[in-house]
Motif scaffolding. Structure first.
Motif, PDB file in Angstrom:
ATOM      1  N   GLY B  27      -7.384-112.442  -9.893  1.00 10.46           N
ATOM      2  CA  GLY B  27      -7.823-114.343  -9.634  1.00 10.46           C
ATOM      3  C   GLY B  27      -9.573-113.629  -9.921  1.00 10.46           C
ATOM      4  O   GLY B  27     -10.119-113.132  -9.261  1.00 10.46           O
ATOM      5  N   ALA B  28      -9.404-114.265 -10.687  1.00 11.18           N
ATOM      6  CA  ALA B  28     -11.129-114.825 -11.695  1.00 11.18           C
ATOM      7  C   ALA B  28     -11.986-116.495 -11.035  1.00 11.18           C
ATOM      8  O   ALA B  28     -12.711-117.035 -10.869  1.00 11.18           O
ATOM      9  CB  ALA B  28     -11.163-115.323 -13.015  1.00 11.18           C
ATOM     10  N   GLY B  29     -11.548-116.304  -9.201  1.00  9.77           N
ATOM     11  CA  GLY B  29     -12.065-117.611  -8.453  1.00  9.77           C
ATOM     12  C   GLY B  29     -13.462-116.806  -7.634  1.00  9.77           C
ATOM     13  O   GLY B  29     -13.549-115.978  -8.173  1.00  9.77           O
ATOM     14  N   PRO B  30     -13.625-117.646  -6.954  1.00  6.73           N
ATOM     15  CA  PRO B  30     -15.225-117.671  -5.980  1.00  6.73           C
ATOM     16  C   PRO B  30     -15.199-116.068  -5.918  1.00  6.73           C
ATOM     17  O   PRO B  30     -15.752-114.960  -5.851  1.00  6.73           O
ATOM     18  CB  PRO B  30     -15.433-118.010  -5.286  1.00  6.73           C
ATOM     19  CG  PRO B  30     -14.246-119.085  -5.468  1.00  6.73           C
ATOM     20  CD  PRO B  30     -13.704-119.281  -6.585  1.00  6.73           C
ATOM     21  N   SER B  31     -14.101-115.714  -5.027  1.00  8.81           N
ATOM     22  CA  SER B  31     -13.549-115.144  -4.435  1.00  8.81           C
ATOM     23  C   SER B  31     -13.572-113.711  -5.014  1.00  8.81           C
ATOM     24  O   SER B  31     -14.405-112.099  -4.508  1.00  8.81           O
ATOM     25  CB  SER B  31     -12.884-115.177  -3.526  1.00  8.81           C
ATOM     26  OG  SER B  31     -12.825-115.625  -1.715  1.00  8.81           O
ATOM     27  N   GLY B  32     -13.058-113.234  -6.442  1.00 15.40           N
ATOM     28  CA  GLY B  32     -12.867-112.254  -6.889  1.00 15.40           C
ATOM     29  C   GLY B  32     -13.846-112.271  -7.690  1.00 15.40           C
ATOM     30  O   GLY B  32     -14.304-111.017  -7.988  1.00 15.40           O
ATOM     31  N   CYS B  33     -14.558-112.843  -7.903  1.00 13.93           N
ATOM     32  CA  CYS B  33     -16.133-112.905  -8.564  1.00 13.93           C
ATOM     33  C   CYS B  33     -16.335-112.016  -8.328  1.00 13.93           C
ATOM     34  O   CYS B  33     -17.607-111.843  -8.195  1.00 13.93           O
ATOM     35  CB  CYS B  33     -15.958-114.157  -9.206  1.00 13.93           C
ATOM     36  SG  CYS B  33     -15.564-114.712 -10.781  1.00 13.93           S
ATOM     37  N   TYR B  34     -17.053-112.755  -6.799  1.00  8.70           N
ATOM     38  CA  TYR B  34     -18.418-111.869  -5.771  1.00  8.70           C
ATOM     39  C   TYR B  34     -17.937-110.474  -5.621  1.00  8.70           C
ATOM     40  O   TYR B  34     -18.725-110.063  -5.515  1.00  8.70           O
ATOM     41  CB  TYR B  34     -18.121-112.928  -4.457  1.00  8.70           C
ATOM     42  CG  TYR B  34     -18.593-114.288  -4.321  1.00  8.70           C
ATOM     43  CD1 TYR B  34     -20.225-114.219  -4.995  1.00  8.70           C
ATOM     44  CD2 TYR B  34     -17.867-115.548  -3.553  1.00  8.70           C
ATOM     45  CE1 TYR B  34     -20.647-115.343  -4.828  1.00  8.70           C
ATOM     46  CE2 TYR B  34     -19.368-116.528  -4.248  1.00  8.70           C
ATOM     47  CZ  TYR B  34     -20.173-116.477  -4.358  1.00  8.70           C
ATOM     48  OH  TYR B  34     -21.043-117.358  -4.213  1.00  8.70           O
ATOM     49  N   ALA B  35     -16.250-110.729  -4.519  1.00 12.68           N
ATOM     50  CA  ALA B  35     -15.831-108.929  -5.101  1.00 12.68           C
ATOM     51  C   ALA B  35     -16.280-108.255  -6.142  1.00 12.68           C
ATOM     52  O   ALA B  35     -16.028-106.799  -5.598  1.00 12.68           O
ATOM     53  CB  ALA B  35     -14.231-109.318  -5.050  1.00 12.68           C
ATOM     54  N   ALA B  36     -15.769-108.574  -7.305  1.00  7.78           N
ATOM     55  CA  ALA B  36     -16.462-107.464  -8.322  1.00  7.78           C
ATOM     56  C   ALA B  36     -17.707-107.947  -8.667  1.00  7.78           C
ATOM     57  O   ALA B  36     -18.508-106.153  -8.510  1.00  7.78           O
ATOM     58  CB  ALA B  36     -15.733-108.659 -10.133  1.00  7.78           C
ATOM     59  N   GLN B  37     -18.437-109.026  -8.231  1.00  5.84           N
ATOM     60  CA  GLN B  37     -20.141-107.954  -8.153  1.00  5.84           C
ATOM     61  C   GLN B  37     -20.539-107.331  -7.852  1.00  5.84           C
ATOM     62  O   GLN B  37     -21.058-106.637  -7.583  1.00  5.84           O
ATOM     63  CB  GLN B  37     -20.740-109.828  -8.140  1.00  5.84           C
ATOM     64  CG  GLN B  37     -21.986-110.076  -8.249  1.00  5.84           C
ATOM     65  CD  GLN B  37     -22.463-111.829  -7.841  1.00  5.84           C
ATOM     66  OE1 GLN B  37     -21.733-111.679  -6.485  1.00  5.84           O
ATOM     67  NE2 GLN B  37     -23.135-112.907  -8.340  1.00  5.84           N
ATOM     68  N   ALA B  38     -20.401-107.884  -6.070  1.00  3.69           N
ATOM     69  CA  ALA B  38     -20.035-106.419  -5.072  1.00  3.69           C
ATOM     70  C   ALA B  38     -19.853-105.029  -5.746  1.00  3.69           C
ATOM     71  O   ALA B  38     -20.611-104.079  -5.088  1.00  3.69           O
ATOM     72  CB  ALA B  38     -19.751-107.683  -3.855  1.00  3.69           C
TER      73      ALA B  38
END
Lengths: 150, 435
Positions: B27-38
Motif C-alpha cells: 500500500g503506497a498510500g499515506p500510511s504506507g509512505c509515512y511508515a517507509a519514511q519513518a
C-alpha cells in the motif's frame, strides 16, 4: 564553528522536510547542523544555541502543531532570558484558512518577548501556492546565510 | 536533544552479513509512505519496496483528499523525496495476493507492513430499499479525483446525475468535502485537479439543496470548524445549522443552500416516486420522526476494509507482519494522526528486526521472476505525473488519466493509448531498483 539548530514542529511532516532542506543548505556551506523536533528540545537548551531556526506549520484554528505546543507552553511558563539568542523563523500554512501561518507568529512572538533577536525575515509558505515549500526553504536559507556571522 | 553525532546518517545497522534489512510495505498510500519514511529515518540503510495495486502511488492523497484541497495534497512531495532515495522502490500495478503472493513477500523480506487502507464506504446499517439511490462519499470523491477503479465510473451508463437535492449522512470532514465539491461553481475549482467530466456528469447544474444530517449534538460533530466555515464562505452558498444561518442572511440569492441538522438518527431509506425518502428519529426523543425527500443520499459515516482486503489480509497473523493506518485502527483518520501512528509502527518494526536472528533476505531482487511485466516503477510514475500536468486545462493544475490503460500508456512514455507498456523482467537490475 557556528552550530545551527533547526527546530521543527510538524503534523503532516512537511515542516520536517523543510527543516531537512534548511539544515542541508547550511550544511553545504560548512556549518554544523542539528535538526530536532520541538518535542525533543528543552526550553533550557535554547540559551546555549548560537543560531536556532524555527520551522512550524499551522493547524486547526491557527493552532500550533501538537509537537510544538508543549515547547511553546514551556516558554511561556519558564520564561527563560533569551537575550543573546538569535533565531530565524519559517512558517508553513494554507491561505484557504484565515489563520494562515499563525503558528510561526505565535512562536516568534514568544521568542521576541523573552529577549531573543530575530535574523532575516519570517518565511511564510502557502500550500495553496504553486511554489513547493522546499523551493522557498532553499531560497530563504540562502538569504539567511548571507546574514550569518563570518 | 540529539547531538550532531547522533543524527549522523550512518549508525550501526542490524544488517545481515553486511546485507541490508529488507521490508515490504503493501500500500503506497499515506500510511504506507509515512511508515517507509519513518523506517528510513530510524535505519537509513534499510531497503524498502512499497507495493500498490494501482499504477500510481500515494493512495488517498491522490484519490481521497478532495481535488480542491491541493495544499493538503502537497504532502506527496515528502513521499516523492522518499522514493527518490536509493534503496526505496515503488512497485506499482502489482496486486499482492493476486499478482504476487503474500507468502512470496514473506520469503523475500524480513518484515511486511500492511498499509492497505480501508477501501469501502461503511454501510448505513438501517432498513434500506436496495434500489434507492444511495452512494458512498468515498466513492464519489474517488470519482471526482479520477480514480480509475472508482465504482461510480463503472456503472453501466457511466456516472449519473445526483439531482438537485441531496442528503448527506454524517458530520465529519468527508461530509464537508462532499458538500463543498457539490456546491462550488466552476470558478471555485481553478487550480484544482477535479475530474471535470465526472463533476459535470454527477452535477450538471450546481446541487440546489444539500441536507447534512448528523446523529450527534453540534459540539460533538467530528468535522473541523474550519471545514464548515470554508463551506459557508463559498460565494453563492448559504449554510444553516439547525435552522440558524452560520454567516448571517445572504445578501444575494443563494445558488446552493446547505442545511445542517443535528440529532437526527436515520432509521430508514426508502424509494418514493423515483426519489429517496430518509426517515430519521430525533436523538433523545425517538417519538419525533422526520422525513426528508431527495434525489440522492450520500453516506459519509466512515470506512471499512473492502471485502477483497479482508479476504486477502484479514486473518494474517505472523510476528513479522505489521499493520498501519486503517487496517491497524479501523478508521481512516487524518494525515497527522496516521503519520504519528506510522512512526510508532515503524519503531515496532525496527525493534522486531533488531531482535531477530540474522536471516538472509534478498528483497525485491528475489521477486524478479514473479512480478508481472506491467510493473510501474517510481520513474514510470513520474512519466504519468508529467503527462498529467502537461495535459492540464489552463485553469487546472493537472488533468488525471481516468483509466488504467491510459495510466500504463503514460507510464511507458507513449502517447498512444493502445499500446500497453510492459517492463521486462530484465528491467529489474540486481540493485533491487525497478527500472
Amino acid at each position: 564553528m557556528t552550530v545551527v539548530h533547526v527546530l521543527y514542529g510538524t503534523e503532516s511532516g512537511n515542516a520536517e522536510m523543510v527543516a531537512d532542506d534548511i539544515a542541508a543548505a547550511f550544511g553545504d556551506q560548512g556549518y554544523e547542523t542539528v535538526t530536532a523536533e520541538l518535542t525533543d528540545v528543552e526550553v533550557s537548551d535554547l540559551a546555549a544555541m548560537q543560531i536556532a531556526v524555527f520551522v512550524s506549520s499551522t493547524y486547526g484554528e491557527g493552532g500550533l502543531p501538537e509537537t510544538a505546543a508543549p515547547f511553546h507552553d514551556a516558554l511561556l511558563t519558564e520564561r527563560p532570558d533569551l537575550s543573546g539568542v538569535r533565531f530565524a523563523a519559517f512558517g508553513l500554512g494554507d491561505s484557504i484558512y484565515e489563520t494562515f501561518n499563525n503558528a510561526i507568529e505565535t512562536i516568534r512572538t514568544a521568542l521576541l518577548e523573552l529577549g531573543a533577536e530575530q535574523i532575516g525575515t519570517t518565511a511564510k509558505h502557502d500550500a495553496a501556492s504553486t511554489t513547493p515549500a522546499t523551493e522557498l526553504a532553499d531560497a530563504w536559507a540562502r538569504e539567511l546565510l548571507t546574514l550569518m556571522p563570518a | 536533544m540529539r547531538t550532531p553525532a547522533e543524527t549522523a546518517p550512518n549508525r550501526p545497522a542490524a544488517a545481515v552479513n553486511g546485507l541490508p534489512l529488507q521490508v515490504a510495505v503493501i500500500g503506497a498510500g499515506p500510511s504506507g509512505c509515512y511508515a517507509a519514511q519513518a523506517l528510513r529515518k530510524g535505519q537509513p540503510d534499510i531497503e524498502i519496496a512499497v507495493f500498490d495495486a494501482l499504477p500510481t502511488p500515494f493512495g488517498l492523497v491522490r484519490y481521497g483528499i478532495a481535488p480542491d484541497h491541493q495544499g493538503a495534497k502537497a504532502v506527496s512531495r515528502q513521499f516523492e523525496r522518499l522514493f527518490g532515495q536509493p534503496g526505496v522502490a515503488f512497485v506499482g500495478n502489482v496486486s499482492v495476493g493476486t499478482d504476487v503472493s503474500l507468502e512470496a513477500l514473506l520469503e523475500n523480506f524480513h518484515a511486511v507492513v500492511l498499509a492497505t487502507g480501508l477501501g469501502t464506504d461503511r454501510r448505513l446499517g438501517v432498513d434500506q430499499d436496495p434500489d434507492a439511490r444511495v452512494i458512498g462519499a468515498g466513492d464519489l470523491i474517488r470519482l471526482l479525483n479520477s480514480d480509475p477503479d472508482a465504482r461510480l465510473r463503472h456503472r453501466h451508463a457511466g456516472p449519473e446525475s445526483l439531482g438537485s437535492e441531496v442528503v448527506i449522512l454524517g458530520t465529519g470532514n468527508v461530509s464537508a468535502d462532499v458538500a463543498r465539491l457539490l456546491s462550488k461553481s466552476d470558478l471555485d475549482f481553478i487550480a484544482s485537479d477535479v475530474d471535470d467530466d465526472a463533476l459535470r456528469a454527477v452535477a450538471p447544474n450546481p446541487v440546489r439543496t444539500i441536507h447534512i444530517l448528523g446523529r450527534c449534538e453540534p459540539h460533538a460533530a467530528k468535522w473541523d470548524a474550519s471545514m464548515v466555515k470554508e463551506l459557508a464562505e463559498i460565494v453563492g452558498v448559504h449554510l444553516n445549522v439547525d435552522g440558524v444561518p452560520l454567516l448571517g442572511e445572504p445578501t444575494a440569492s443563494a445558488r446552493t443552500t446547505v442545511n445542517v441538522r443535528f440529532q437526527h438518527v436515520p432509521v430508514s431509506v426508502r424509494r418514493l416516486d423515483g426519489r429517496v425518502r430518509v426517515t430519521t428519529r430525533r436523538a433523545g426523543d425517538s417519538a419525533l420522526v422526520d422525513h426528508l425527500d431527495a434525489d440522492t443520499v450520500i453516506t459519509a459515516i466512515g470506512f471499512d476494509p473492502s471485502p477483497a482486503q479482508s479476504a486477502q489480509f484479514g486473518g494474517v497473523e505472523a510476528s513479522n507482519v505489521f499493520r498501519v493506518g486503517g487496517p491497524a485502527t479501523g478508521r481512516l483518520g487524518n494525515l497527522a494522526e496516521n503519520r504519528k501512528l506510522a512512526a510508532d509502527a515503524a519503531k515496532g518494526v525496527l525493534e522486531f528486526l533488531r531482535g531477530q536472528e540474522p536471516l538472509h533476505r534478498t528483497g525485491l531482487v528475489g521477486l524478479r521472476d514473479r512480478l508481472p511485466a506491467s510493473v510501474v516503477s517510481f520513474e514510470a510514475w513520474q512519466r504519468i505525473d508529467g503527462a498529467e500536468v502537461r495535459r492540464a486545462r489552463p485553469d487546472r493544475c493537472r488533468t488525471k488519466f481516468t483509466t488504467r490503460d491510459e495510466l500504463l500508456a503514460a507510464a511507458a512514455g507513449s502517447g498512444a493509448l493502445v499500446s500497453i507498456p510492459t517492463a521486462t523482467p530484465e528491467a529489474i537490475d540486481t540493485t533491487g531498483e525497478v527500472k
